[in-house]
Motif scaffolding. Structure first.
Motif, PDB file in Angstrom:
ATOM      1  N   ARG A  19       9.865   7.734   3.810  1.00 32.82           N
ATOM      2  CA  ARG A  19       9.894   7.087   2.479  1.00 32.82           C
ATOM      3  C   ARG A  19      10.846   7.841   1.549  1.00 32.82           C
ATOM      4  NH1 ARG A  19       4.049   6.137   3.478  1.00 32.82           N
ATOM      5  NH2 ARG A  19       3.612   8.169   2.565  1.00 32.82           N
ATOM      6  N   TYR A  20      10.756   9.168   1.563  1.00 37.34           N
ATOM      7  CA  TYR A  20      11.663   9.958   0.718  1.00 37.34           C
ATOM      8  C   TYR A  20      13.117   9.727   1.133  1.00 37.34           C
ATOM      9  CZ  TYR A  20       7.452  12.672  -0.525  1.00 37.34           C
ATOM     10  OH  TYR A  20       6.217  13.061  -0.959  1.00 37.34           O
ATOM     11  N   GLU A  21      13.338   9.689   2.454  1.00 38.07           N
ATOM     12  CA  GLU A  21      14.716   9.494   2.937  1.00 38.07           C
ATOM     13  C   GLU A  21      15.258   8.134   2.505  1.00 38.07           C
ATOM     14  OE1 GLU A  21      14.505  10.326   7.130  1.00 38.07           O
ATOM     15  OE2 GLU A  21      14.734  12.490   6.796  1.00 38.07           O
ATOM     16  N   LEU A  80       7.642   7.922 -10.549  1.00 37.65           N
ATOM     17  CA  LEU A  80       6.291   7.691 -11.082  1.00 37.65           C
ATOM     18  C   LEU A  80       5.264   8.095 -10.029  1.00 37.65           C
ATOM     19  CD1 LEU A  80       6.882   4.158 -12.677  1.00 37.65           C
ATOM     20  CD2 LEU A  80       7.152   6.418 -13.751  1.00 37.65           C
ATOM     21  N   GLY A  81       4.240   8.829 -10.432  1.00 36.98           N
ATOM     22  CA  GLY A  81       3.281   9.356  -9.457  1.00 36.98           C
ATOM     23  C   GLY A  81       3.951  10.421  -8.604  1.00 36.98           C
ATOM     24  N   CYS A  82       4.626  11.353  -9.295  1.00 36.25           N
ATOM     25  CA  CYS A  82       5.496  12.324  -8.594  1.00 36.25           C
ATOM     26  C   CYS A  82       4.697  13.386  -7.854  1.00 36.25           C
ATOM     27  CB  CYS A  82       6.464  12.982  -9.570  1.00 36.25           C
ATOM     28  SG  CYS A  82       5.632  13.981 -10.837  1.00 36.25           S
ATOM     29  N   ASN A  83       3.388  13.461  -8.109  1.00 37.53           N
ATOM     30  CA  ASN A  83       2.516  14.391  -7.400  1.00 37.53           C
ATOM     31  C   ASN A  83       3.058  15.816  -7.511  1.00 37.53           C
ATOM     32  OD1 ASN A  83       1.289  15.489  -4.543  1.00 37.53           O
ATOM     33  ND2 ASN A  83      -0.026  13.966  -5.494  1.00 37.53           N
ATOM     34  N   ASP A  84       3.264  16.514  -6.399  1.00 37.07           N
ATOM     35  CA  ASP A  84       3.703  17.916  -6.495  1.00 37.07           C
ATOM     36  C   ASP A  84       5.231  18.041  -6.493  1.00 37.07           C
ATOM     37  OD1 ASP A  84       4.372  17.373  -3.916  1.00 37.07           O
ATOM     38  OD2 ASP A  84       3.167  18.957  -3.004  1.00 37.07           O
ATOM     39  N   LEU A 112       6.651  11.745 -13.456  1.00 41.63           N
ATOM     40  CA  LEU A 112       5.468  11.467 -14.260  1.00 41.63           C
ATOM     41  C   LEU A 112       4.268  11.356 -13.332  1.00 41.63           C
ATOM     42  CD1 LEU A 112       4.913   9.210 -17.237  1.00 41.63           C
ATOM     43  CD2 LEU A 112       3.711   8.562 -15.173  1.00 41.63           C
ATOM     44  N   ASP A 113       3.186  12.004 -13.704  1.00 42.13           N
ATOM     45  CA  ASP A 113       1.949  11.856 -12.929  1.00 42.13           C
ATOM     46  C   ASP A 113       0.780  11.978 -13.896  1.00 42.13           C
ATOM     47  OD1 ASP A 113       1.440  12.108  -9.605  1.00 42.13           O
ATOM     48  OD2 ASP A 113      -0.310  12.496 -10.884  1.00 42.13           O
ATOM     49  N   ILE A 114      -0.314  11.328 -13.539  1.00 39.43           N
ATOM     50  CA  ILE A 114      -1.508  11.387 -14.386  1.00 39.43           C
ATOM     51  C   ILE A 114      -2.199  12.736 -14.235  1.00 39.43           C
ATOM     52  CG2 ILE A 114      -3.186  10.456 -12.701  1.00 39.43           C
ATOM     53  CD1 ILE A 114      -4.115   8.567 -15.012  1.00 39.43           C
ATOM     54  N   SER A 161       0.283   8.204 -17.799  1.00 37.18           N
ATOM     55  CA  SER A 161      -0.149   7.137 -16.891  1.00 37.18           C
ATOM     56  C   SER A 161       0.864   6.001 -16.865  1.00 37.18           C
ATOM     57  CB  SER A 161      -1.498   6.585 -17.325  1.00 37.18           C
ATOM     58  OG  SER A 161      -1.823   5.470 -16.515  1.00 37.18           O
ATOM     59  N   VAL A 162       1.070   5.479 -15.689  1.00 34.36           N
ATOM     60  CA  VAL A 162       1.970   4.337 -15.529  1.00 34.36           C
ATOM     61  C   VAL A 162       1.426   3.068 -16.167  1.00 34.36           C
ATOM     62  CG1 VAL A 162       3.068   5.157 -13.412  1.00 34.36           C
ATOM     63  CG2 VAL A 162       0.959   3.815 -13.266  1.00 34.36           C
ATOM     64  N   THR A 163       0.207   3.133 -16.683  1.00 35.74           N
ATOM     65  CA  THR A 163      -0.355   1.962 -17.358  1.00 35.74           C
ATOM     66  C   THR A 163      -0.090   2.002 -18.865  1.00 35.74           C
ATOM     67  OG1 THR A 163      -2.461   3.108 -17.590  1.00 35.74           O
ATOM     68  CG2 THR A 163      -2.194   1.699 -15.651  1.00 35.74           C
ATOM     69  N   SER A 178       8.429   4.414  -7.307  1.00 31.31           N
ATOM     70  CA  SER A 178       6.967   4.414  -7.316  1.00 31.31           C
ATOM     71  C   SER A 178       6.541   4.363  -5.855  1.00 31.31           C
ATOM     72  CB  SER A 178       6.463   3.200  -8.097  1.00 31.31           C
ATOM     73  OG  SER A 178       5.086   3.003  -7.853  1.00 31.31           O
ATOM     74  N   ILE A 179       6.346   5.534  -5.282  1.00 30.50           N
ATOM     75  CA  ILE A 179       6.118   5.648  -3.842  1.00 30.50           C
ATOM     76  C   ILE A 179       4.627   5.864  -3.595  1.00 30.50           C
ATOM     77  CG2 ILE A 179       6.785   6.920  -1.741  1.00 30.50           C
ATOM     78  CD1 ILE A 179       9.094   5.406  -3.202  1.00 30.50           C
ATOM     79  N   GLU A 180       4.005   4.888  -2.922  1.00 27.70           N
ATOM     80  CA  GLU A 180       2.577   4.954  -2.576  1.00 27.70           C
ATOM     81  C   GLU A 180       1.719   5.288  -3.804  1.00 27.70           C
ATOM     82  OE1 GLU A 180       3.741   3.487   0.267  1.00 27.70           O
ATOM     83  OE2 GLU A 180       1.962   4.292   1.253  1.00 27.70           O
TER      84      GLU A 180
HETATM   85  N1  SAM Z   1       4.654   9.595  -4.788  1.00 33.31           N
HETATM   86  C1  SAM Z   1       4.092  10.713  -4.055  1.00 33.31           C
HETATM   87  C2  SAM Z   1       4.432  10.641  -2.593  1.00 33.31           C
HETATM   88  O1  SAM Z   1       4.925   9.618  -2.146  1.00 33.31           O
HETATM   89  O2  SAM Z   1       4.229  11.611  -1.880  1.00 33.31           O
HETATM   90  C3  SAM Z   1       2.590  10.836  -4.271  1.00 33.31           C
HETATM   91  C4  SAM Z   1       1.762   9.675  -3.870  1.00 33.31           C
HETATM   92  S1  SAM Z   1       0.024   9.973  -4.182  1.00 33.31           S
HETATM   93  C5  SAM Z   1      -0.663   9.036  -2.894  1.00 33.31           C
HETATM   94  C6  SAM Z   1      -0.292   9.041  -5.655  1.00 33.31           C
HETATM   95  C7  SAM Z   1       0.021   9.794  -6.914  1.00 33.31           C
HETATM   96  O3  SAM Z   1      -0.099   8.899  -8.016  1.00 33.31           O
HETATM   97  C8  SAM Z   1      -0.911  10.960  -7.175  1.00 33.31           C
HETATM   98  O4  SAM Z   1      -0.159  12.115  -7.453  1.00 33.31           O
HETATM   99  C9  SAM Z   1      -1.724  10.515  -8.391  1.00 33.31           C
HETATM  100  O5  SAM Z   1      -2.104  11.578  -9.238  1.00 33.31           O
HETATM  101  C10 SAM Z   1      -0.742   9.580  -9.079  1.00 33.31           C
HETATM  102  N2  SAM Z   1      -1.360   8.587  -9.959  1.00 33.31           N
HETATM  103  C11 SAM Z   1      -2.483   7.863  -9.732  1.00 33.31           C
HETATM  104  N3  SAM Z   1      -2.729   7.046 -10.778  1.00 33.31           N
HETATM  105  C12 SAM Z   1      -1.733   7.242 -11.681  1.00 33.31           C
HETATM  106  C13 SAM Z   1      -1.427   6.705 -12.955  1.00 33.31           C
HETATM  107  N4  SAM Z   1      -2.212   5.779 -13.536  1.00 33.31           N
HETATM  108  N5  SAM Z   1      -0.327   7.148 -13.598  1.00 33.31           N
HETATM  109  C14 SAM Z   1       0.465   8.078 -13.040  1.00 33.31           C
HETATM  110  N6  SAM Z   1       0.232   8.635 -11.839  1.00 33.31           N
HETATM  111  C15 SAM Z   1      -0.860   8.232 -11.161  1.00 33.31           C
END
Ligand code: SAM
Length: 233
Positions: free
Chosen positions: A7-9, A26-30, A49-51, A86-88, A102-104
């Protein structure tokens, strides 16, 4: 490589071809994807951005410049910004990007929050392009030992038709075109099942008022490379 690396690639490949200057994950996690994207010199602003603040902080210092960044600087300085949010929610810091990834992520949202996400990303942030990935539920029977969803925190997993129905509605409402593709090989006999992770590549529709904005039967199921070969930024 494992699916998450594929997915990253996929994103990196898109960045190499299209050379966006401003990218937000969005949802960048670590920050794993951001750590890979920082080596692409055309990018001038890279944001995440991550929640979950703790998960962002876990490895964020690994985004700091390394010696080669000083020894072989790019043509432009790179700014990296990390936001808790939050993405909302509409957030002015996320406007004006060339590419949103916005990956997974969406499958972690309640369905009513998916509607908010859709409006925030395509109505408010309005990027030139967006890459959205989510599990393909049609593929689940091929995953050994899986009962229920792929992850305990998933609120839903969409079939190909459900994902494409959502994506085409996005296009009609917000003026985008989409190409459907994915990662995770299609098993030889089961091509109709699609990819393990399904991906929609959205691009803002610049065809203007004359041409119909989206003709489902034309753009439906166009595979990614054909739309992404040209430099759109
Ligand atoms: N995108 C990364 C990846 O592909 O490895 C992480 C995916 S992880 C399954 C989902 C991420 O979305 C988590 O880091 C979680 O904290 C974040 N997340 C969940 N709800 C969110 C929201 N409403 N706004 C922003 N981030 C959110």
């Amino acid at each position: 490589p494992p699916l998450y690396i594929q997915r990253y690639e996929f994103v990196i490949d898109f960045v190499k071809k299209n050379k966006p200057k401003k990218v937000v994950d969005l949802g960048c996690n670590d920050c794993t994807l951001l750590r890979k994207l920082k080596f692409h010199k055309e990018i001038e602003l890279l944001a995440g951005l991550d929640i979950d603040c703790a998960v962002i902080r876990a490895k964020m210092y690994e985004l700091a410049p390394i010696p080669t960044d000083y020894l072989q600087p790019g043509d432009h300085p790179l700014t990296i910004e990390l936001y808790q949010g939050s993405v909302t929610e509409r957030d002015p810091r996320t406007k004006g990007f060339d590419l949103v990834t916005s990956i997974e992520l969406i499958e972690h949202l309640q369905l009513e929050d998916v509607d908010r996400f859709t409006e925030v990303v395509f109505g408010y942030m309005a990027p030139v392009a967006a890459i959205i990935s989510t599990p393909n539920a049609d593929f689940n029977p091929l995953l050994p030992g899986l009962t229920g969803f792929r992850h305990y925190d998933h609120k839903f997993e969409w079939t190909k038709v459900e994902f494409q129905t959502w994506a085409l509605k996005v296009c009609r409402e917000f003026g985008y075109v989409v190409a459907f593709t994915g990662v995770g090989q299609i098993p030889a006999q089961e091509e109709s099942i699609g990819f393990c992770s399904q991906i929609g590549v959205f691009q803002i529709d610049r065809s203007g008022g004359d041409a119909p904005r989206l003709q489902n039967n034309v753009l439906y199921n166009v595979v990614y490379p054909s739309l992404c070969d040209s430099n759109i930024f």
